[in-house]
Design an enzyme around this catalytic site. Sequence first.
Site, short mmCIF file in Angstrom:
data_model
loop_
_atom_site.label_atom_id
_atom_site.label_comp_id
_atom_site.label_asym_id
_atom_site.label_seq_id
_atom_site.Cartn_x
_atom_site.Cartn_y
_atom_site.Cartn_z
N SER A 33 -13.50 -17.52 -1.73
CA SER A 33 -12.74 -16.34 -2.16
C SER A 33 -13.25 -15.82 -3.50
O SER A 33 -12.73 -14.84 -4.02
CB SER A 33 -11.25 -16.69 -2.27
OG SER A 33 -11.06 -17.82 -3.10
N ASN A 120 -2.71 -25.07 -5.52
CA ASN A 120 -1.63 -24.30 -4.88
C ASN A 120 -0.70 -23.66 -5.90
O ASN A 120 -0.33 -22.49 -5.77
CB ASN A 120 -0.83 -25.19 -3.93
CG ASN A 120 -1.69 -25.71 -2.79
OD1 ASN A 120 -2.82 -25.24 -2.61
ND2 ASN A 120 -1.19 -26.65 -2.02
N THR A 165 13.66 24.13 4.60
CA THR A 165 14.00 23.01 5.48
C THR A 165 13.19 23.31 6.74
O THR A 165 12.99 24.48 7.09
CB THR A 165 15.51 22.92 5.80
OG1 THR A 165 15.90 24.13 6.46
CG2 THR A 165 16.35 22.75 4.55
N HIS A 166 12.70 22.29 7.39
CA HIS A 166 11.80 22.46 8.55
C HIS A 166 10.57 23.29 8.17
O HIS A 166 9.95 23.90 9.03
CB HIS A 166 12.50 23.13 9.74
CG HIS A 166 13.84 22.55 10.07
ND1 HIS A 166 14.02 21.60 11.05
CD2 HIS A 166 15.06 22.76 9.52
CE1 HIS A 166 15.31 21.27 11.11
NE2 HIS A 166 15.95 21.96 10.18
N SER A 287 -17.06 24.49 -1.59
CA SER A 287 -17.71 24.21 -0.32
C SER A 287 -19.19 24.53 -0.46
O SER A 287 -19.56 25.48 -1.14
CB SER A 287 -17.07 25.06 0.78
OG SER A 287 -17.98 25.22 1.85
N LYS A 293 -14.39 29.16 -1.23
CA LYS A 293 -13.42 28.07 -1.09
C LYS A 293 -13.20 27.24 -2.33
O LYS A 293 -14.08 27.02 -3.14
CB LYS A 293 -13.85 27.14 0.05
CG LYS A 293 -13.72 27.84 1.39
CD LYS A 293 -13.65 26.86 2.50
CE LYS A 293 -12.31 26.18 2.55
NZ LYS A 293 -12.24 25.27 3.66
N ASN A 295 -11.23 23.66 -2.62
CA ASN A 295 -10.52 22.69 -1.78
C ASN A 295 -9.73 21.68 -2.61
O ASN A 295 -10.21 21.21 -3.63
CB ASN A 295 -11.52 21.94 -0.89
CG ASN A 295 -12.22 22.86 0.08
OD1 ASN A 295 -11.63 23.83 0.55
ND2 ASN A 295 -13.48 22.58 0.36
N GLU A 300 -5.81 15.72 -1.11
CA GLU A 300 -6.05 15.17 0.23
C GLU A 300 -6.33 13.67 0.17
O GLU A 300 -5.88 12.89 1.01
CB GLU A 300 -7.22 15.90 0.89
CG GLU A 300 -6.91 17.36 1.19
CD GLU A 300 -8.17 18.14 1.53
OE1 GLU A 300 -8.39 18.34 2.73
OE2 GLU A 300 -8.92 18.51 0.62
N TYR A 327 2.01 -24.29 1.50
CA TYR A 327 0.78 -23.50 1.42
C TYR A 327 -0.07 -23.63 2.67
O TYR A 327 -0.22 -24.71 3.23
CB TYR A 327 -0.05 -23.95 0.20
CG TYR A 327 -1.37 -23.20 0.06
CD1 TYR A 327 -1.43 -21.99 -0.62
CD2 TYR A 327 -2.54 -23.70 0.63
CE1 TYR A 327 -2.63 -21.30 -0.73
CE2 TYR A 327 -3.74 -23.02 0.52
CZ TYR A 327 -3.78 -21.81 -0.15
OH TYR A 327 -4.96 -21.13 -0.26
N GLN A 332 -4.77 -17.14 1.15
CA GLN A 332 -5.90 -16.67 0.35
C GLN A 332 -6.19 -15.18 0.63
O GLN A 332 -6.77 -14.48 -0.19
CB GLN A 332 -7.13 -17.53 0.65
CG GLN A 332 -8.39 -17.11 -0.05
CD GLN A 332 -9.45 -18.21 0.02
OE1 GLN A 332 -9.35 -19.22 -0.65
NE2 GLN A 332 -10.46 -18.00 0.86
N LYS A 335 -4.93 -11.58 -1.67
CA LYS A 335 -5.40 -10.90 -2.89
C LYS A 335 -6.09 -9.58 -2.63
O LYS A 335 -5.81 -8.58 -3.31
CB LYS A 335 -6.32 -11.84 -3.66
CG LYS A 335 -5.57 -13.00 -4.25
CD LYS A 335 -6.49 -14.08 -4.74
CE LYS A 335 -5.82 -15.43 -4.59
NZ LYS A 335 -5.62 -15.83 -3.17
N1 ARG Z 1 -8.57 -19.95 -3.20
C1 ARG Z 1 -7.31 -20.45 -2.79
C2 ARG Z 1 -6.35 -19.28 -2.53
O1 ARG Z 1 -6.65 -18.22 -2.95
C3 ARG Z 1 -6.73 -21.34 -3.84
C4 ARG Z 1 -5.77 -22.33 -3.32
C5 ARG Z 1 -6.46 -23.34 -2.51
N2 ARG Z 1 -5.60 -24.42 -2.15
C6 ARG Z 1 -5.93 -25.29 -1.22
N3 ARG Z 1 -5.06 -26.22 -0.95
N4 ARG Z 1 -7.04 -25.23 -0.56
O2 ARG Z 1 -5.34 -19.39 -1.90
#
Ligand code: ARG
Length: 467
Positions: A33, A120, A165-166, A287, A293, A295, A300, A327, A332, A335
Site C-alpha cells: 500500500s 492495526n 419549480t420544475h 472552443s 463560445k 464554456n 461541469e 481488522y 487497506q 485510503k
Molecule cells: N497497510 C495496512 C493497512 O493499510 C496496515 C495494517 C496492516 N495490518 C496487518 N495486520 N497486516 O491497512
Amino acid sequence: MADDTTDTKSSNQMWGGRFASGPDAIMEEINASIGFDKKLFAQDIRGSIAHATMLAHQGIISTDDKDKIVHGLNTILSEIESGNFEFSRQLEDIHMNVEARLATLIGPAAGRLHTARSRNDQVALDFRLWVKEELQKTEQMLTGLIAAFLDRAEEHAESVMPGFTHLQTAQPVTFGHHCMAYVEMFGRDRSRVRHAIEHLDESPIGAAALAGTGYPIDRHMTAKALGFREPTRNSIDTVSDRDFAIEFLSIAAIAGMHLSRLAEEIVIWSTPQFGFVRLSDAFSTGSSIMPQKKNPDAAELVRAKTGRINGSLVALLTIMKGLPLAYSKDMQEDKEQVFDAAESLELAIAAMTGMVRDMTVNTARMKAAAGSGYSTATDLADWLVREAGLPFRDAHHVTGRAVALAESKGCDLAELPLSCLQAIHPDITDKVYDVLTVEASVASRKSFGGTAPSEVRKQIAFWRARN
Ligand code: ARG
C-alpha cells in the site's frame, strides 16, 4: 535483509520470523500500500513519537532508547519532506518503511518502538489523524464559500430573478435569496463536518492488534499528546472501525451533491438563452472551433467530481459491509477512496468559491425573465383573498382565467385592461396593479425566511454573525 535463506526472495524483515521465503511478485503487488499510504508519513511519525514518549514515561523502554527513536524519526521526517527518502514496495506500507529506515539510522533501539502496538492500531491512528486534518481543512474551505455567497447575497438582496419549480417560472425571488439558499446548504455541510470531527476525536493507539496489551501503557497520555479528546473505549472496535472515513465520504457526497446542483445552475444561467450570469475568463474556456463560445468547464467538472465522490462512498461501504471483527486486510482499500474524494472535494469547493466571487450577474436579464411566465399570478390570487375576501381556492380559479386571457392576448397580467379583469371578477379594482410588478411581489413576501429584501438582509446578518 538479515536472512540467509537460499531462496532468491528473502522473507520480510518485520514479520518474516516464520516465513522461509518472500512473497510472489503478484503477492507483493496486491499487498503493498506504500504507493498511496506514503501520504500518511507525517501522521505516522507523529504517532510513533507520541507512542515512544509514552513507553519511556511508563518505564517500558529506556529514556535513552526513546531519545534515539525520536531523533531518528525526526530525521526520517525531514528526509521524506525534502524528497530524500527511498520508499520500498517490499516493505509494504508507510509503517514498515519508516520503521526499517529507523533501524538503519539508530540500530537495535528501533526494534523497541513497536512494543505494545500493532500496525492495526497504528494505521487506525494515522488515518484518523489524516481525516481529522482534512475535515478541519474542509470546514475552513466551506467557510470561505459561505463568505463568497454572503457577499453576493448582500450585493443582490434586491435583484429580482425568476424563482423556479420544475425549472418552470414559479414566483419572483431575489438573487440574494437564492444565494442564501446555498448558504443554508453549505452551512449544514459545515455543521456535519464539525460533528464528524467530534465523533472521530478519540485516539486508537494502544488498542494494539485487537485485544489491548499487557504492557502498562497510558492511552490517555498518547491521546492527549496527539490532540485527541480521549482514547477509544473498545480495542476490538478500534481496529475494525472505519466509520470516520465513511462519515467523511458521506459528508463529501452530500456537499458534492450541493456543489453539483450549484454547478448545474451555473451551467444553465450562463447559457446565452438564460444569460443570467457571465463567468469570468478565469473559470471558463473557449472552443477550438467555435470562436463565439465560452464554456463553463469548471462548473461541469465540479458536477462530474460529485460522481467520483459518490463512487468512493459506495466503494468503502461495500468494502466494509461483510467484514467480521476485527481488522481484515480489506480495510487497506479505505485510503485511496478517501484521498481521491478529499482531492475532488477540495477542488470543487475552491473552484466554486472562485466562480461565485467572479461571475458577473446580469440583473436586467434576471428582472426581465422574472416578469415573464405570469410569475405574479399568485400575487393576484393573494390580492383577491386579501382585498376581495375570496376563499383562496376561488381566487386561484379566477386568477387562472386571467392568466388564460393574458395568454390568449399574448400579454402579461399587468398589461390586461381593468375592464377585462373586472369581466372575470367584478370586485377587482385598479389597486390590483400594485401587486402585479415583480418588485411588489418580492417585497410582499416578508414571512420569516421569505424572499423580501428586508428578510434576506436579516438572514445575511444571522449568517455573518456565525461565519
Ligand atoms: N497497510 C495496512 C493497512 O493499510 C496496515 C495494517 C496492516 N495490518 C496487518 N495486520 N497486516 O491497512
